[in-house]
Design an enzyme around this catalytic site. Structure first.
Site, PDB file in Angstrom:
ATOM      1  N   TYR A   1      -1.358  -1.409  10.799  1.00 18.10           N
ATOM      2  CA  TYR A   1      -1.584  -1.631   9.359  1.00 18.10           C
ATOM      3  C   TYR A   1      -0.427  -1.064   8.539  1.00 18.10           C
ATOM      4  O   TYR A   1       0.141  -1.751   7.681  1.00 18.10           O
ATOM      5  CB  TYR A   1      -2.907  -1.007   8.910  1.00 18.10           C
ATOM      6  CG  TYR A   1      -3.159  -1.176   7.426  1.00 18.10           C
ATOM      7  CD1 TYR A   1      -3.448  -2.429   6.885  1.00 18.10           C
ATOM      8  CD2 TYR A   1      -3.084  -0.088   6.551  1.00 18.10           C
ATOM      9  CE1 TYR A   1      -3.657  -2.594   5.519  1.00 18.10           C
ATOM     10  CE2 TYR A   1      -3.296  -0.248   5.188  1.00 18.10           C
ATOM     11  CZ  TYR A   1      -3.581  -1.503   4.681  1.00 18.10           C
ATOM     12  OH  TYR A   1      -3.789  -1.666   3.323  1.00 18.10           O
TER      13      TYR A   1
ATOM     14  N   SER B   1       0.861  -1.177   0.000  1.00 16.39           N
ATOM     15  CA  SER B   1       0.000   0.000   0.000  1.00 16.39           C
ATOM     16  C   SER B   1       0.900   1.231   0.000  1.00 16.39           C
ATOM     17  O   SER B   1       2.069   1.152   0.410  1.00 16.39           O
ATOM     18  CB  SER B   1      -0.853   0.004   1.274  1.00 16.39           C
ATOM     19  OG  SER B   1      -1.409   1.284   1.508  1.00 16.39           O
TER      20      SER B   1
HETATM   21  N1  NAP Z   1      -8.730  -0.750  -0.914  1.00 14.19           N
HETATM   22  C1  NAP Z   1      -7.704   0.035  -0.698  1.00 14.19           C
HETATM   23  O1  NAP Z   1      -7.840   1.279  -0.623  1.00 14.19           O
HETATM   24  C2  NAP Z   1      -6.314  -0.546  -0.581  1.00 14.19           C
HETATM   25  C3  NAP Z   1      -5.227   0.333  -0.716  1.00 14.19           C
HETATM   26  C4  NAP Z   1      -3.949  -0.180  -0.616  1.00 14.19           C
HETATM   27  C5  NAP Z   1      -3.747  -1.528  -0.400  1.00 14.19           C
HETATM   28  N2  NAP Z   1      -4.813  -2.354  -0.259  1.00 14.19           N
HETATM   29  C6  NAP Z   1      -4.539  -3.789  -0.016  1.00 14.19           C
HETATM   30  O2  NAP Z   1      -5.113  -4.543  -1.066  1.00 14.19           O
HETATM   31  C7  NAP Z   1      -5.408  -5.871  -0.615  1.00 14.19           C
HETATM   32  C8  NAP Z   1      -6.825  -6.235  -1.031  1.00 14.19           C
HETATM   33  O3  NAP Z   1      -7.714  -5.338  -0.390  1.00 14.19           O
HETATM   34  P1  NAP Z   1      -9.118  -4.910  -1.021  1.00 14.19           P
HETATM   35  O4  NAP Z   1      -9.159  -3.447  -1.005  1.00 14.19           O
HETATM   36  O5  NAP Z   1      -9.399  -5.643  -2.269  1.00 14.19           O
HETATM   37  O6  NAP Z   1     -10.044  -5.428   0.179  1.00 14.19           O
HETATM   38  P2  NAP Z   1     -11.426  -6.260   0.232  1.00 14.19           P
HETATM   39  O7  NAP Z   1     -12.370  -5.761  -0.804  1.00 14.19           O
HETATM   40  O8  NAP Z   1     -11.816  -6.247   1.662  1.00 14.19           O
HETATM   41  O9  NAP Z   1     -10.979  -7.743  -0.204  1.00 14.19           O
HETATM   42  C9  NAP Z   1     -10.209  -8.549   0.640  1.00 14.19           C
HETATM   43  C10 NAP Z   1     -10.207  -9.979   0.135  1.00 14.19           C
HETATM   44  O10 NAP Z   1      -9.453 -10.787   1.059  1.00 14.19           O
HETATM   45  C11 NAP Z   1     -10.262 -11.872   1.520  1.00 14.19           C
HETATM   46  N3  NAP Z   1      -9.936 -12.153   2.918  1.00 14.19           N
HETATM   47  C12 NAP Z   1      -9.988 -11.292   3.975  1.00 14.19           C
HETATM   48  N4  NAP Z   1      -9.672 -11.913   5.108  1.00 14.19           N
HETATM   49  C13 NAP Z   1      -9.415 -13.209   4.783  1.00 14.19           C
HETATM   50  C14 NAP Z   1      -9.061 -14.376   5.516  1.00 14.19           C
HETATM   51  N5  NAP Z   1      -8.900 -14.335   6.857  1.00 14.19           N
HETATM   52  N6  NAP Z   1      -8.884 -15.541   4.855  1.00 14.19           N
HETATM   53  C15 NAP Z   1      -9.060 -15.603   3.512  1.00 14.19           C
HETATM   54  N7  NAP Z   1      -9.387 -14.548   2.758  1.00 14.19           N
HETATM   55  C16 NAP Z   1      -9.573 -13.360   3.383  1.00 14.19           C
HETATM   56  C17 NAP Z   1     -11.703 -11.374   1.347  1.00 14.19           C
HETATM   57  O11 NAP Z   1     -12.634 -12.394   1.153  1.00 14.19           O
HETATM   58  P3  NAP Z   1     -13.494 -13.094   2.332  1.00 14.19           P
HETATM   59  O12 NAP Z   1     -13.979 -12.023   3.245  1.00 14.19           O
HETATM   60  O13 NAP Z   1     -14.572 -13.827   1.616  1.00 14.19           O
HETATM   61  O14 NAP Z   1     -12.526 -14.016   3.001  1.00 14.19           O
HETATM   62  C18 NAP Z   1     -11.581 -10.570   0.044  1.00 14.19           C
HETATM   63  O15 NAP Z   1     -11.673 -11.435  -1.063  1.00 14.19           O
HETATM   64  C19 NAP Z   1      -5.165  -5.848   0.891  1.00 14.19           C
HETATM   65  O16 NAP Z   1      -3.910  -6.432   1.160  1.00 14.19           O
HETATM   66  C20 NAP Z   1      -5.145  -4.369   1.241  1.00 14.19           C
HETATM   67  O17 NAP Z   1      -4.362  -4.095   2.372  1.00 14.19           O
HETATM   68  C21 NAP Z   1      -6.097  -1.902  -0.353  1.00 14.19           C
END
Ligand code: NAP
Length: 266
Positions: A155, A142
């Site tokens: 985080y 991130s």
């Molecule tokens: N969105 C942002 O602004 C942003 C910015 C920078 C970096 N990121 C990073 O990008 C990555 C993806 O985030 P996102 O924004 O796509 O978030 P998201 O929409 O919340 O998706 C997270 C995914 O991870 C899965 N997950 C969560 N906990 C889990 C567990 N204990 N076991 C297995 N699967 C799990 C969730 O599915 P289930 O709940 O069905 O398990 C979902 O498919 C993360 O590493 C986050 O830190 C996000």
């Protein structure tokens, strides 16, 4: 349809950035092994991705924090009808709040998901990847990896770990066929803010955030160009560039001020 390039294991593929990366890889000829907890979301993705890659999609619904998660994923890799050539460590979560006001257990779970799981999974699967002529590891960090951020102390620390580990691993793997890339997205419109308890930041996230698809495209482009690191989006790249020129204390106090001002009182 593109030539088959082996299978990619994508964690957190059910929604958001992981889902978009999985689709991008399917479009470029990869079979998929997709995982998340919610089976229904994975089944929907199976249909969509299967139409792009000739139906080469395997699904494993599990909690990555379960003690047998890495074993189960390794068994699923063994059962594939082709080699594993890519690993995407995407699953992760945020938590918004002051370090001493958030519970230790929930912060520790986040540390395990954001750091232990990618390290353990990569350690387990790396011998298979190294056995390939060409293979790829994509780690999702991130932009918060670059600076301290009050109200997201653990985080931002976990994402700084991801970035440093990723870059170090890349150096260790030089001379093998395995390329390692770390993507550092800015704000992306996904389920992330709601899960992190950040709905009070939603208006800003919507204003400055991007959809996951261009983030995924930029990440996958960087992966195949063999880049160490990528910040998707021109505005984010300009911001990251300016941040690198300014004193860290100024960036950290300004960003932390914005986050702390909106933090709901407990
Ligand atoms: N969105 C942002 O602004 C942003 C910015 C920078 C970096 N990121 C990073 O990008 C990555 C993806 O985030 P996102 O924004 O796509 O978030 P998201 O929409 O919340 O998706 C997270 C995914 O991870 C899965 N997950 C969560 N906990 C889990 C567990 N204990 N076991 C297995 N699967 C799990 C969730 O599915 P289930 O709940 O069905 O398990 C979902 O498919 C993360 O590493 C986050 O830190 C996000």
């Amino acid at each position: 349809m593109s030539t088959f390039r082996g299978y990619a294991l994508v964690t957190g593929a059910g929604q958001g950035i992981g889902r978009a990366i999985a689709l991008e890889l399917a479009r470029r000829g990869f079979g998929l092994l997709i995982t998340a907890r919610t089976g229904q979301a994975l089944e929907t993705l199976r249909q969509e991705a299967g139409a792009l890659n000739g139906g080469r999609v395997s699904v494993v619904a599990l909690d990555l924090l379960a003690p047998d998660a890495v074993d189960r994923l390794e068994h699923a890799v063994e059962a594939l009808d082709g080699p594993l050539t890519a690993l995407v460590n995407n699953a992760g979560q945020g938590l918004w709040g002051l370090f001493d006001e958030l519970g230790f257990a929930e912060q520790h779970r986040m540390m395990r998901l954001n750091m232990d799981v990618p390290v353990q999974l990569t350690h387990r699967l790396l011998p298979r990847l190294k056995a390939q002529r060409e293979a790829w590891v994509l780690n999702v960090a991130s932009m918060v990896a670059y600076h301290a951020l009050a109200s997201m102390a653990v985080y931002s620390g976990s994402k700084a770990f991801m970035l440093r580990w990723s870059r170090s691993l890349r150096l260790e793997l030089k001379g093998t066929g395995v390329k390692v890339t770390c993507v550092c997205p800015g704000s992306v419109i996904t389920g992330f803010t709601e899960r992190a308890g950040m709905t009070a930041m939603d208006d800003l996230a919507r204003k400055f955030g991007t959809p996951p698809e261009p983030v995924a495209k930029s990440a996958v482009d960087a992966l195949f160009k063999g880049r160490a690191e990528v910040v998707p989006g021109l505005l984010n790249r300009i911001t990251a560039g300016l941040q690198a020129l300014l004193p860290a204390s100024l960036i950290e106090s300004t960003a932390s001020g914005i986050y702390l001002k909106r933090l709901p009182k407990r």
